[in-house]
Design a protein around this motif. Structure first.
Motif, PDB file in Angstrom:
ATOM      1  N   LYS A 192     -11.510  14.404  10.092  1.00 34.99           N
ATOM      2  CA  LYS A 192     -12.372  13.518   9.306  1.00 34.99           C
ATOM      3  C   LYS A 192     -13.711  13.353  10.023  1.00 34.99           C
ATOM      4  O   LYS A 192     -13.810  13.661  11.212  1.00 34.99           O
ATOM      5  N   VAL A 194       0.833  -1.211   0.000  1.00 32.14           N
ATOM      6  CA  VAL A 194       0.000   0.000   0.000  1.00 32.14           C
ATOM      7  C   VAL A 194       0.865   1.258   0.000  1.00 32.14           C
ATOM      8  O   VAL A 194       0.470   2.295  -0.528  1.00 32.14           O
ATOM      9  N   ILE A 250       3.877   1.297  12.857  1.00 36.19           N
ATOM     10  CA  ILE A 250       3.654   0.315  11.789  1.00 36.19           C
ATOM     11  C   ILE A 250       3.562   1.047  10.441  1.00 36.19           C
ATOM     12  O   ILE A 250       3.213   0.453   9.430  1.00 36.19           O
ATOM     13  N   ARG A 270       6.009   3.892   8.658  1.00 34.43           N
ATOM     14  CA  ARG A 270       7.317   3.817   8.001  1.00 34.43           C
ATOM     15  C   ARG A 270       8.385   4.284   8.985  1.00 34.43           C
ATOM     16  O   ARG A 270       8.153   5.234   9.758  1.00 34.43           O
ATOM     17  N   CYS A 313       0.788   6.507   9.427  1.00 37.87           N
ATOM     18  CA  CYS A 313       0.824   7.238   8.147  1.00 37.87           C
ATOM     19  C   CYS A 313       1.966   6.689   7.299  1.00 37.87           C
ATOM     20  O   CYS A 313       2.812   5.940   7.780  1.00 37.87           O
ATOM     21  N   GLY A 314       1.988   7.073   6.045  1.00 35.63           N
ATOM     22  CA  GLY A 314       3.007   6.584   5.125  1.00 35.63           C
ATOM     23  C   GLY A 314       4.315   7.356   5.253  1.00 35.63           C
ATOM     24  O   GLY A 314       4.430   8.299   6.049  1.00 35.63           O
ATOM     25  N   LEU A 361      -5.042   8.762  10.510  1.00 34.36           N
ATOM     26  CA  LEU A 361      -6.271   7.960  10.637  1.00 34.36           C
ATOM     27  C   LEU A 361      -6.809   7.631   9.237  1.00 34.36           C
ATOM     28  O   LEU A 361      -7.864   8.106   8.831  1.00 34.36           O
ATOM     29  N   GLY A 362      -6.029   6.833   8.502  1.00 39.21           N
ATOM     30  CA  GLY A 362      -6.485   6.386   7.179  1.00 39.21           C
ATOM     31  C   GLY A 362      -7.132   5.024   7.309  1.00 39.21           C
ATOM     32  O   GLY A 362      -7.764   4.720   8.321  1.00 39.21           O
ATOM     33  N   ARG A 363      -6.935   4.210   6.269  1.00 35.31           N
ATOM     34  CA  ARG A 363      -7.562   2.871   6.275  1.00 35.31           C
ATOM     35  C   ARG A 363      -7.034   2.039   7.453  1.00 35.31           C
ATOM     36  O   ARG A 363      -7.804   1.456   8.205  1.00 35.31           O
ATOM     37  N   ILE A 364      -5.696   1.997   7.593  1.00 36.17           N
ATOM     38  CA  ILE A 364      -5.111   1.172   8.659  1.00 36.17           C
ATOM     39  C   ILE A 364      -5.324   1.840  10.020  1.00 36.17           C
ATOM     40  O   ILE A 364      -5.724   1.181  10.985  1.00 36.17           O
ATOM     41  N   GLY A 421       3.775  -6.371   8.981  1.00 33.85           N
ATOM     42  CA  GLY A 421       2.387  -5.953   9.204  1.00 33.85           C
ATOM     43  C   GLY A 421       1.383  -6.737   8.379  1.00 33.85           C
ATOM     44  O   GLY A 421       0.359  -7.190   8.879  1.00 33.85           O
ATOM     45  N   ASP A 474       7.451  -2.031  13.960  1.00 37.39           N
ATOM     46  CA  ASP A 474       7.458  -2.986  12.848  1.00 37.39           C
ATOM     47  C   ASP A 474       8.305  -2.457  11.702  1.00 37.39           C
ATOM     48  O   ASP A 474       8.658  -3.208  10.798  1.00 37.39           O
ATOM     49  N   HIS A 523       9.115  -5.846   9.895  1.00 36.96           N
ATOM     50  CA  HIS A 523       8.229  -5.310   8.844  1.00 36.96           C
ATOM     51  C   HIS A 523       7.286  -6.407   8.318  1.00 36.96           C
ATOM     52  O   HIS A 523       7.344  -6.769   7.137  1.00 36.96           O
ATOM     53  N   ARG A 533      -3.546  15.700   8.474  1.00 39.69           N
ATOM     54  CA  ARG A 533      -3.534  17.048   7.889  1.00 39.69           C
ATOM     55  C   ARG A 533      -4.882  17.735   8.010  1.00 39.69           C
ATOM     56  O   ARG A 533      -4.970  18.954   7.972  1.00 39.69           O
TER      57      ARG A 533
HETATM   58  P1  NAP Z   1      -4.063   5.882   3.972  1.00 40.10           P
HETATM   59  O1  NAP Z   1      -5.450   5.344   4.015  1.00 40.10           O
HETATM   60  O2  NAP Z   1      -3.663   6.739   2.836  1.00 40.10           O
HETATM   61  O3  NAP Z   1      -3.798   6.644   5.354  1.00 40.10           O
HETATM   62  C1  NAP Z   1      -2.679   7.424   5.585  1.00 40.10           C
HETATM   63  C2  NAP Z   1      -3.034   8.472   6.615  1.00 40.10           C
HETATM   64  O4  NAP Z   1      -1.886   9.265   6.889  1.00 40.10           O
HETATM   65  C3  NAP Z   1      -4.141   9.384   6.148  1.00 40.10           C
HETATM   66  O5  NAP Z   1      -5.190   9.299   7.065  1.00 40.10           O
HETATM   67  C4  NAP Z   1      -3.523  10.773   6.172  1.00 40.10           C
HETATM   68  O6  NAP Z   1      -4.449  11.639   6.801  1.00 40.10           O
HETATM   69  C5  NAP Z   1      -2.284  10.609   7.028  1.00 40.10           C
HETATM   70  N1  NAP Z   1      -1.219  11.519   6.573  1.00 40.10           N
HETATM   71  C6  NAP Z   1      -0.696  11.597   5.342  1.00 40.10           C
HETATM   72  N2  NAP Z   1       0.231  12.578   5.291  1.00 40.10           N
HETATM   73  C7  NAP Z   1       0.272  13.114   6.538  1.00 40.10           C
HETATM   74  C8  NAP Z   1       1.026  14.150   7.127  1.00 40.10           C
HETATM   75  N3  NAP Z   1       1.929  14.854   6.415  1.00 40.10           N
HETATM   76  N4  NAP Z   1       0.817  14.431   8.431  1.00 40.10           N
HETATM   77  C9  NAP Z   1      -0.073  13.734   9.149  1.00 40.10           C
HETATM   78  N5  NAP Z   1      -0.816  12.725   8.637  1.00 40.10           N
HETATM   79  C10 NAP Z   1      -0.649  12.423   7.352  1.00 40.10           C
HETATM   80  O7  NAP Z   1      -3.001   4.698   4.001  1.00 40.10           O
HETATM   81  P2  NAP Z   1      -3.123   3.270   4.704  1.00 40.10           P
HETATM   82  O8  NAP Z   1      -3.616   2.289   3.719  1.00 40.10           O
HETATM   83  O9  NAP Z   1      -3.831   3.419   6.004  1.00 40.10           O
HETATM   84  O10 NAP Z   1      -1.564   2.971   4.922  1.00 40.10           O
HETATM   85  C11 NAP Z   1      -0.780   3.835   5.720  1.00 40.10           C
HETATM   86  C12 NAP Z   1       0.672   3.470   5.653  1.00 40.10           C
HETATM   87  O11 NAP Z   1       0.919   2.287   6.402  1.00 40.10           O
HETATM   88  C13 NAP Z   1       1.226   3.130   4.259  1.00 40.10           C
HETATM   89  O12 NAP Z   1       1.519   4.284   3.515  1.00 40.10           O
HETATM   90  C14 NAP Z   1       2.471   2.330   4.591  1.00 40.10           C
HETATM   91  O13 NAP Z   1       3.575   3.204   4.711  1.00 40.10           O
HETATM   92  C15 NAP Z   1       2.149   1.741   5.957  1.00 40.10           C
HETATM   93  N6  NAP Z   1       2.008   0.276   5.896  1.00 40.10           N
HETATM   94  C16 NAP Z   1       2.820  -0.491   6.667  1.00 40.10           C
HETATM   95  C17 NAP Z   1       2.696  -1.862   6.622  1.00 40.10           C
HETATM   96  C18 NAP Z   1       3.560  -2.731   7.474  1.00 40.10           C
HETATM   97  O14 NAP Z   1       3.777  -3.890   7.119  1.00 40.10           O
HETATM   98  N7  NAP Z   1       4.051  -2.250   8.589  1.00 40.10           N
HETATM   99  C19 NAP Z   1       1.749  -2.459   5.780  1.00 40.10           C
HETATM  100  C20 NAP Z   1       0.933  -1.636   5.026  1.00 40.10           C
HETATM  101  C21 NAP Z   1       1.064  -0.265   5.091  1.00 40.10           C
HETATM  102  P3  NAP Z   1      -4.691  13.135   6.244  1.00 40.10           P
HETATM  103  O15 NAP Z   1      -4.922  12.996   4.770  1.00 40.10           O
HETATM  104  O16 NAP Z   1      -5.856  13.643   6.999  1.00 40.10           O
HETATM  105  O17 NAP Z   1      -3.432  13.854   6.570  1.00 40.10           O
END
Ligand code: NAP
Length: 312
Positions: free
Chosen positions: A177, A74, A228, A230, A201-202, A151-154, A279, A254, A277, A174
């Motif tokens: 919601k 993702v 979890i 980055r 967050c990513g 607070l995105g999908r994860i 997750g 993680d 890593h 940012r």
């Molecule tokens: P998502 O739905 O896009 O959620 C990301 C969240 O981060 C959004 O709610 C966004 O909220 C917030 N965000 C983005 N930029 C920001 C900033 N500058 N300051 C504060 N908040 C910010 O993504 P997701 O599917 O939940 O995945 C999130 C991340 O998890 C991925 O990008 C990946 O890096 C990580 N991940 C890790 C694993 C693992 O194995 N550990 C597995 C999958 C994913 P706003 O838009 O309101 O800012």
């Protein structure tokens, strides 16, 4: 010549690799001779890659007739999404299907860090339970305050699980919601309020070191950080310094800066729990992610649109 070839940049997983090879007749770049890209790049229409391998602007430039990129994972911090979009190339990742497993692992790390499960396990294995008696007291989880960065999908799936632990949840991002949790416009204020701060967050330049020395100081000597998202989101030197000075209660990680591997300053500590890593690393979720990589390419071939696009 109309470009029609599918190019795979690196192995993705057994299921995706087999489907790409047998159904889409993908060319595996790592099996080709040097100079293959220069000779055949113009024939490539679709690209399969992964967040581990990524796809940079130079690769996109080497494939002038590329129309879609399908990436496993993702996160897209290793993909030059802007360069792809500038050339009209659709980019797909594999969101949604991994939310539950990543949220489960975040909770596993949170509980393991608070209750020192890994250290307790080592204590038993080393025969110390018999020799020294009971394990030191740890930190309660239920009923505490849960802060979520992103607070995105994860992050949403992590928050939902917090309700089962009778936790109050607040979050930072940012923008606010439409959710039943409190929005905190300042990450430092969120950390100050939180017993547990979970990074969801990513990565990339925008979020680099958002969890700074100041945020860790606000989380405090009884606070626990879980990451979890980055490794780049946390200032790792500041994290080590805070743990060493007793200014932070513990961490469950993680993802790390400079992964794979962890610095001894983290891996030698009983108040830190680290997973490599993993997750999304369950049989069920990895299979779903691999299927989605191929489904995105199939959808593009059928309808000219990937199923799960990364938006500009
Ligand atoms: P998502 O739905 O896009 O959620 C990301 C969240 O981060 C959004 O709610 C966004 O909220 C917030 N965000 C983005 N930029 C920001 C900033 N500058 N300051 C504060 N908040 C910010 O993504 P997701 O599917 O939940 O995945 C999130 C991340 O998890 C991925 O990008 C990946 O890096 C990580 N991940 C890790 C694993 C693992 O194995 N550990 C597995 C999958 C994913 P706003 O838009 O309101 O800012």
């Amino acid at each position: 010549m109309t470009a029609s070839m599918v190019l795979q940049l690196a192995p993705i997983g057994p299921l995706a690799d087999a489907l790409l090879r047998d159904e889409l007749k993908a060319v595996c770049l790592w099996e080709q001779e040097a100079g293959w890209l220069e000779a055949h790049g113009a024939g490539v229409a679709l690209l399969a890659t992964s967040v581990r391998r990524g796809c940079d602007a130079a690769m996109i430039a080497a494939l002038p007739n590329l129309r879609a990129i399908s990436s496993w994972g993702v996160g897209y911090d290793t993909l030059d999404v802007a360069a792809a979009h500038a050339c009209g190339i659709q980019v797909a990742n594999t969101p949604d299907v991994l939310d539950d497993c990543v949220a489960d692992l975040a909770w596993g790390l949170l509980i393991a860090a608070a209750r020192r499960i890994s250290a307790a396990d080592r204590y038993v294995r080393a025969g110390e339970w018999k020799e020294l008696g009971g394990f030191p007291l740890t930190t309660r989880v239920s009923g505490k305050r849960l802060g979520i960065l992103g607070l995105g999908r994860i992050g949403g799936a992590i928050a939902k699980r917090g309700q089962g632990f009778a936790m109050e949840v607040r979050y930072h991002g940012r923008s606010p919601k439409d959710v039943p949790y409190g929005f905190e416009p300042s990450l430092t204020a969120l950390a100050e309020w939180s017993d547990f701060l979970v990074v969801a967050c990513g990565g990339g330049p925008e979020t680099r070191h958002l969890v700074s020395a100041e945020v860790l100081a606000a989380l405090g000597p009884r606070g626990i950080l879980v990451n979890i998202g980055r490794g780049s989101v946390v200032d790792q030197q500041a994290l080590i310094a805070a743990l060493e000075a007793g200014r932070l209660g513990g961490a469950g990680l993680d993802v790390l800066q400079g992964e794979p591997g962890a610095p001894a300053a983290l891996s030698s500590r009983d108040d830190v729990v680290i997973s490599p890593h993993v997750g999304s690393a369950t049989i069920e979720t990895r299979e779903a992610m691999e299927r989605l990589v191929v489904d995105n390419l199939r959808a593009f071939l059928r309808e000219g649109r990937v199923l799960t696009p990364v938006l500009p």
